[in-house]
Motif scaffolding. Sequence first.
Motif, PDB file in Angstrom:
ATOM      1  N   ALA A 216      -0.479 -17.542 -29.122  1.00  0.00           N
ATOM      2  CA  ALA A 216       0.607 -16.736 -28.567  1.00  0.00           C
ATOM      3  C   ALA A 216       0.189 -15.271 -28.461  1.00  0.00           C
ATOM      4  O   ALA A 216       0.520 -14.576 -27.486  1.00  0.00           O
ATOM      5  CB  ALA A 216       1.861 -16.873 -29.444  1.00  0.00           C
ATOM      6  N   THR A 219      -2.222 -14.951 -25.461  1.00  0.00           N
ATOM      7  CA  THR A 219      -1.509 -15.071 -24.190  1.00  0.00           C
ATOM      8  C   THR A 219      -0.732 -13.797 -23.888  1.00  0.00           C
ATOM      9  O   THR A 219      -0.756 -13.276 -22.761  1.00  0.00           O
ATOM     10  CB  THR A 219      -0.550 -16.271 -24.231  1.00  0.00           C
ATOM     11  N   HIS A 220      -0.042 -13.279 -24.906  1.00  0.00           N
ATOM     12  CA  HIS A 220       0.761 -12.067 -24.730  1.00  0.00           C
ATOM     13  C   HIS A 220      -0.120 -10.869 -24.381  1.00  0.00           C
ATOM     14  O   HIS A 220       0.171 -10.124 -23.434  1.00  0.00           O
ATOM     15  CB  HIS A 220       1.535 -11.769 -26.015  1.00  0.00           C
TER      16      HIS A 220
END
Length: 233
Positions: A216, A219-220
Motif C-alpha cells: 500500500a 502504491t500510494h
Amino acid sequence: MPGNGAVTRSTLRQQIADALRDEVLAGRLQPGREFTVKEIAEQYGVSATPVREALVDLSAQGILDADQHRGFRVPEYTPADYRGMIEARSLVTDGMFQALAHGLHPAFKDPEEPRVAAALAAVRRRGEEAQRAATAGDLTILIGYDLRFWRELSALFGNPYLADFLHRLRVQSWVCAVQHLRRLPDLRGYLWSRHTELVDALSRRDTETARGIVAAYNTHSLALIERLAEKNG
C-alpha cells in the motif's frame, strides 16, 4: 603521524559526503545542479582529495551523477526511475518477509527474548518519530527517521549485505521523491506513516499483513510522484 592524517582525511570524506547528501535530500541542491571538486573544496575550506572521494562515494550511491569531463551533478530522476526503485525495494522486502514466514530469521522466533524485544522496541521508537514527522508534514525530519527505521529494521534480519542494499535503495528513492514532494506547500496528509503497524505485524510474524502495508505504501507513493510529475511537467 601518517595514521592520524589518514583518519582525518577519512573523517573529512565522510563529513563532506554526509553534508552533501543532506543538502540533496533537503532539496537545497536542485536536480541538474553541476559542481566540481574544486568548487566544493573551496566551499568547505578543505583539500581536493577528501572532496573527490566523498563525491565518488555519493556517485556510487546514486545520489550524484559523475561526468568525467564536467564534474558532478544532482541527478534528475523521472517517475520511471522511481518505479524501478520501488520494484527493487519490493524484491528485497518480499524476500525478507518470505524468509521470516519460513522461520529463517532467529531474531523473530522469540520476540519476547530480552535482546530481541529491546531491538524491536528501538525500531518501533524510530517508527513513532517518523510517524510524527509525517503527520506534521516535516519531510526533512521524516527522511532522517525513516532511513534509520528501515536500516535498523532490516538489520534484524541478520544479513548486513541485504541491509546495506536496501538502505542504498531507500536513500536513492528519497533523492528522487524529494524532487517532486518539495513542490507541495503542505505535505500533511501525503506522507506515509504506518511504520509502527509494520513493526507490530513483523513482531507477530504476520508477513501477509506486513506485505500489505508495504504494498500500500509503494502504491500510494508511486501514484503521488507520478501525479506531481505530470502536474509540473
